[in-house]
Enzyme design. Sequence first.
Site, PDB file in Angstrom:
ATOM      1  N   ASP A   1       0.602  -1.095   0.079  1.00  0.00           N
ATOM      2  CA  ASP A   1      -0.125  -0.051   0.013  1.00  0.00           C
ATOM      3  C   ASP A   1       0.839   1.385   0.065  1.00  0.00           C
ATOM      4  O   ASP A   1       1.275   1.743   0.901  1.00  0.00           O
ATOM      5  CB  ASP A   1      -1.034   0.035   1.327  1.00  0.00           C
ATOM      6  CG  ASP A   1      -1.994   1.240   1.357  1.00  0.00           C
ATOM      7  OD1 ASP A   1      -2.140   1.789   0.187  1.00  0.00           O
ATOM      8  OD2 ASP A   1      -2.807   1.221   2.121  1.00  0.00           O
TER       9      ASP A   1
ATOM     10  N   ASP B   1      -1.672   4.918  -5.652  1.00  0.00           N
ATOM     11  CA  ASP B   1      -2.187   4.382  -4.431  1.00  0.00           C
ATOM     12  C   ASP B   1      -2.625   2.942  -4.896  1.00  0.00           C
ATOM     13  O   ASP B   1      -3.404   2.317  -5.168  1.00  0.00           O
ATOM     14  CB  ASP B   1      -3.552   4.871  -4.029  1.00  0.00           C
ATOM     15  CG  ASP B   1      -3.771   4.409  -2.471  1.00  0.00           C
ATOM     16  OD1 ASP B   1      -3.109   3.681  -2.042  1.00  0.00           O
ATOM     17  OD2 ASP B   1      -4.957   4.754  -2.213  1.00  0.00           O
TER      18      ASP B   1
END
Length: 376
Positions: free
Chosen positions: A15, A220
């Site tokens: 992440d 992201d």
Amino acid sequence: MYIGNPPRPYFLDVDTGSDLTWIQCDAPCTNCAKGPHPLYKPEKPNVVPPRDSYCQELQGNQNYGDTSKQCDYEITYADRSSSMGILARDNMQLITADGERENLDFVFGCGYDQQGNLLSSPANTDGILGLSNAAISLPTQLASQGIISNVFGHCIAADPSNGGYMFLGDDYVPRWGMTWMPIRNGPENLYSTEVQKVNYGDQQLNVRRKAGKLTQVIFDSGSSYTYLPHEDYANLIASLKSLSPSLLQDESDRTLPFCMKPDFPVRSMDDVKHLFKPLSLVFKKRLFILPRTFVIPPEDYLIISDKNNICLGVLDGTEIGHDSAIVIGDVSLRGKLVVYNNDEKQIGWVQSDCAKPQKQSGFPFLFKRVLQNQLL
């Protein structure tokens, strides 16, 4: 990742939008999903005190008093799921490209109370790998110890079954062929830059935006899907609805907000991708430099549902509070090597089959990424 003494394996979600790495934890656990590995159990010496510099960075200078002996954290994600726990410090074992095993000091979250989607069982991962440019993120921790330069990259194969890889350090960064953009400074430690135009084929989607006004773009990897500002999203949906009489919207398919039913059998993405056009993010032209683009081909924004419908993996950013920003998620990062250079404050990408990294010089660490067989 291998954490603890003796080192035990944990699967983590990669992440780039998260600061803190955390794993599910028996501290004891209040709410935990059934993950692929047993819960991490900290010993008392592993618990990070509230006056530790990493705790101060995570929470600010809160006054805990003299009685508190642990550093608490709580993180809420865009989908309103959350993790609550304490900070822990333990050994993390990494394997170098030469096959050597190195034990390193590492601060991470010990999550004992998960909520929302993080409670879905059985879970494919044991936690989150935080890769932002915050001081507590994994790359910054390793860089502050002088182990790597503050650079990392990931390459997710276009076909999820082919896996991919991730590396820490700058020795697998290609010297040629990369497209580079500066990282914007901001309070949220996100990897973001700015784009001038968003196109579907030759059609500009952000036509009503003021001339010269740029749109923030956030890279992201922790987001499954890509999000567009509402105007761009609405114009894209309108274009897709008028695409072909052989593709009609199927509102009964709840896989994603917009799905289309073809009037012919679909066995794979190869059967339909020729009907669609690429999405392109066009960056502002610099003096003497050709315009730079981030191209998302149809196979990197479309998904075949269980009903054999074609679903759009691009969503309306208003759903996650990003009405004025673009979020490039996992689905659109496939088939590219993406490099995040915190030392030079820039982000770069190049097309790749993501089969294996090409070593440029002596390389510190390499992770093989275990990918799910399907995105949903």
